[in-house]
Design a protein around this motif. Sequence first.
Motif, PDB file in Angstrom:
ATOM      1  N   LEU A 216      20.649 -32.933  -6.503  1.00 36.82           N
ATOM      2  CA  LEU A 216      19.343 -33.575  -6.422  1.00 36.82           C
ATOM      3  C   LEU A 216      18.198 -32.574  -6.529  1.00 36.82           C
ATOM      4  CD1 LEU A 216      20.027 -36.100  -3.539  1.00 36.82           C
ATOM      5  CD2 LEU A 216      19.786 -36.602  -5.962  1.00 36.82           C
ATOM      6  N   TRP A 217      18.417 -31.354  -6.067  1.00 34.84           N
ATOM      7  CA  TRP A 217      17.354 -30.351  -6.086  1.00 34.84           C
ATOM      8  C   TRP A 217      17.169 -29.715  -7.452  1.00 34.84           C
ATOM      9  CZ3 TRP A 217      19.478 -25.862  -7.642  1.00 34.84           C
ATOM     10  CH2 TRP A 217      20.832 -25.666  -7.380  1.00 34.84           C
ATOM     11  N   LEU A 218      18.079 -29.962  -8.367  1.00 29.72           N
ATOM     12  CA  LEU A 218      18.019 -29.338  -9.694  1.00 29.72           C
ATOM     13  C   LEU A 218      17.127 -30.188 -10.600  1.00 29.72           C
ATOM     14  CD1 LEU A 218      19.149 -26.956 -11.311  1.00 29.72           C
ATOM     15  CD2 LEU A 218      20.966 -28.448 -12.063  1.00 29.72           C
ATOM     16  N   ASN A 219      15.831 -29.924 -10.549  1.00 30.04           N
ATOM     17  CA  ASN A 219      14.896 -30.684 -11.367  1.00 30.04           C
ATOM     18  C   ASN A 219      14.643 -29.969 -12.696  1.00 30.04           C
ATOM     19  OD1 ASN A 219      13.270 -28.573 -10.617  1.00 30.04           O
ATOM     20  ND2 ASN A 219      12.105 -29.753  -9.134  1.00 30.04           N
ATOM     21  N   LYS A 220      13.752 -30.505 -13.478  1.00 29.07           N
ATOM     22  CA  LYS A 220      13.494 -29.968 -14.815  1.00 29.07           C
ATOM     23  C   LYS A 220      12.923 -28.545 -14.758  1.00 29.07           C
ATOM     24  CE  LYS A 220      11.950 -31.881 -19.162  1.00 29.07           C
ATOM     25  NZ  LYS A 220      11.283 -32.997 -19.798  1.00 29.07           N
ATOM     26  N   LYS A 221      12.049 -28.305 -13.789  1.00 27.62           N
ATOM     27  CA  LYS A 221      11.440 -26.979 -13.651  1.00 27.62           C
ATOM     28  C   LYS A 221      12.505 -25.928 -13.338  1.00 27.62           C
ATOM     29  CE  LYS A 221       8.150 -24.420 -10.868  1.00 27.62           C
ATOM     30  NZ  LYS A 221       7.316 -24.425  -9.664  1.00 27.62           N
ATOM     31  N   ILE A 222      13.408 -26.241 -12.422  1.00 26.41           N
ATOM     32  CA  ILE A 222      14.464 -25.297 -12.046  1.00 26.41           C
ATOM     33  C   ILE A 222      15.407 -25.072 -13.222  1.00 26.41           C
ATOM     34  CG2 ILE A 222      16.395 -24.902 -10.464  1.00 26.41           C
ATOM     35  CD1 ILE A 222      13.737 -24.730  -9.063  1.00 26.41           C
ATOM     36  N   SER A 223      15.723 -26.127 -13.962  1.00 23.67           N
ATOM     37  CA  SER A 223      16.601 -25.986 -15.127  1.00 23.67           C
ATOM     38  C   SER A 223      15.994 -25.057 -16.174  1.00 23.67           C
ATOM     39  CB  SER A 223      16.868 -27.342 -15.769  1.00 23.67           C
ATOM     40  OG  SER A 223      17.567 -28.165 -14.898  1.00 23.67           O
TER      41      SER A 223
ATOM     42  N   SER B  19      15.826 -17.232  -8.194  1.00 26.78           N
ATOM     43  CA  SER B  19      16.589 -17.422  -6.958  1.00 26.78           C
ATOM     44  C   SER B  19      15.714 -17.976  -5.843  1.00 26.78           C
ATOM     45  CB  SER B  19      17.209 -16.099  -6.507  1.00 26.78           C
ATOM     46  OG  SER B  19      18.125 -15.639  -7.454  1.00 26.78           O
ATOM     47  N   LYS B  20      14.495 -17.452  -5.724  1.00 22.43           N
ATOM     48  CA  LYS B  20      13.577 -17.954  -4.703  1.00 22.43           C
ATOM     49  C   LYS B  20      13.201 -19.408  -4.972  1.00 22.43           C
ATOM     50  CE  LYS B  20      11.574 -13.504  -3.537  1.00 22.43           C
ATOM     51  NZ  LYS B  20      10.407 -12.625  -3.646  1.00 22.43           N
ATOM     52  N   ALA B  21      12.978 -19.748  -6.239  1.00 22.29           N
ATOM     53  CA  ALA B  21      12.628 -21.129  -6.591  1.00 22.29           C
ATOM     54  C   ALA B  21      13.778 -22.080  -6.273  1.00 22.29           C
ATOM     55  CB  ALA B  21      12.253 -21.216  -8.065  1.00 22.29           C
ATOM     56  N   ILE B  22      15.010 -21.646  -6.548  1.00 23.60           N
ATOM     57  CA  ILE B  22      16.178 -22.476  -6.245  1.00 23.60           C
ATOM     58  C   ILE B  22      16.308 -22.676  -4.742  1.00 23.60           C
ATOM     59  CG2 ILE B  22      18.713 -22.506  -6.266  1.00 23.60           C
ATOM     60  CD1 ILE B  22      18.548 -21.229  -9.051  1.00 23.60           C
ATOM     61  N   ASP B  23      16.132 -21.605  -3.970  1.00 27.66           N
ATOM     62  CA  ASP B  23      16.241 -21.706  -2.510  1.00 27.66           C
ATOM     63  C   ASP B  23      15.196 -22.654  -1.929  1.00 27.66           C
ATOM     64  OD1 ASP B  23      18.372 -19.991  -2.453  1.00 27.66           O
ATOM     65  OD2 ASP B  23      17.181 -18.211  -1.956  1.00 27.66           O
ATOM     66  N   THR B  24      13.949 -22.540  -2.401  1.00 26.77           N
ATOM     67  CA  THR B  24      12.902 -23.420  -1.872  1.00 26.77           C
ATOM     68  C   THR B  24      13.128 -24.871  -2.284  1.00 26.77           C
ATOM     69  OG1 THR B  24      11.465 -22.902  -3.742  1.00 26.77           O
ATOM     70  CG2 THR B  24      11.131 -21.628  -1.729  1.00 26.77           C
ATOM     71  N   ALA B  25      13.591 -25.097  -3.510  1.00 26.22           N
ATOM     72  CA  ALA B  25      13.859 -26.463  -3.960  1.00 26.22           C
ATOM     73  C   ALA B  25      14.991 -27.089  -3.146  1.00 26.22           C
ATOM     74  CB  ALA B  25      14.205 -26.473  -5.439  1.00 26.22           C
ATOM     75  N   TYR B  26      16.030 -26.302  -2.861  1.00 22.49           N
ATOM     76  CA  TYR B  26      17.156 -26.793  -2.072  1.00 22.49           C
ATOM     77  C   TYR B  26      16.712 -27.119  -0.647  1.00 22.49           C
ATOM     78  CZ  TYR B  26      21.694 -26.900   0.239  1.00 22.49           C
ATOM     79  OH  TYR B  26      22.786 -27.273   0.974  1.00 22.49           O
ATOM     80  N   THR B  27      15.920 -26.231  -0.062  1.00 21.26           N
ATOM     81  CA  THR B  27      15.436 -26.450   1.298  1.00 21.26           C
ATOM     82  C   THR B  27      14.537 -27.678   1.379  1.00 21.26           C
ATOM     83  OG1 THR B  27      15.495 -24.065   1.654  1.00 21.26           O
ATOM     84  CG2 THR B  27      14.249 -25.347   3.234  1.00 21.26           C
TER      85      THR B  27
ATOM     86  N   CYS C 109      14.579 -30.244  -0.613  1.00 13.50           N
ATOM     87  CA  CYS C 109      15.422 -31.428  -0.830  1.00 13.50           C
ATOM     88  C   CYS C 109      16.145 -31.810   0.460  1.00 13.50           C
ATOM     89  CB  CYS C 109      16.411 -31.160  -1.955  1.00 13.50           C
ATOM     90  SG  CYS C 109      17.476 -32.553  -2.324  1.00 13.50           S
ATOM     91  N   LEU C 110      16.683 -30.802   1.159  1.00 11.33           N
ATOM     92  CA  LEU C 110      17.364 -31.080   2.427  1.00 11.33           C
ATOM     93  C   LEU C 110      16.395 -31.647   3.457  1.00 11.33           C
ATOM     94  CD1 LEU C 110      19.885 -28.219   3.181  1.00 11.33           C
ATOM     95  CD2 LEU C 110      20.332 -30.573   2.589  1.00 11.33           C
ATOM     96  N   ASN C 111      15.199 -31.078   3.528  1.00  4.53           N
ATOM     97  CA  ASN C 111      14.218 -31.572   4.496  1.00  4.53           C
ATOM     98  C   ASN C 111      13.826 -33.018   4.208  1.00  4.53           C
ATOM     99  OD1 ASN C 111      14.179 -29.223   5.947  1.00  4.53           O
ATOM    100  ND2 ASN C 111      12.466 -28.349   4.821  1.00  4.53           N
ATOM    101  N   GLU C 112      13.701 -33.362   2.926  1.00  5.09           N
ATOM    102  CA  GLU C 112      13.388 -34.743   2.571  1.00  5.09           C
ATOM    103  C   GLU C 112      14.556 -35.677   2.865  1.00  5.09           C
ATOM    104  OE1 GLU C 112      12.191 -34.931  -1.481  1.00  5.09           O
ATOM    105  OE2 GLU C 112      10.479 -33.598  -1.187  1.00  5.09           O
TER     106      GLU C 112
END
Length: 86
Positions: free
Chosen positions: A14-21, A54-62, A64-67
């Motif tokens: 779910l955290w893998l959006n277009k920007k991260i891709s 890596s930082k962008a992936i970590d923040t997106a994952y965090t 997503c979990l918080n939401e």
Amino acid sequence: NVPTKYSSSKPRPLWLNKKISRLINKRNRLANIAKRKGTVADRERYKRFRNLTSKAIDTAYTNCLNEMIGDVKLDTCKFFKYIKSI
């Protein structure tokens, strides 16, 4: 003959959006350039972009979990639903 067996793909997180891709694809392109050319500038550019990705992936994952989990004190149902899914 037409194949009758369907192949299924793995669902994307779910955290893998277009920007991260796009960041991941650019990181991979820079890695290939650094590997081919081998100059110090290319390797440094790849390393900086790798760390940024890596930082962008970590923040997106965090985020997503918080939401997904929400506030545990108010609604424990979402939290335990997430725990069961792991």
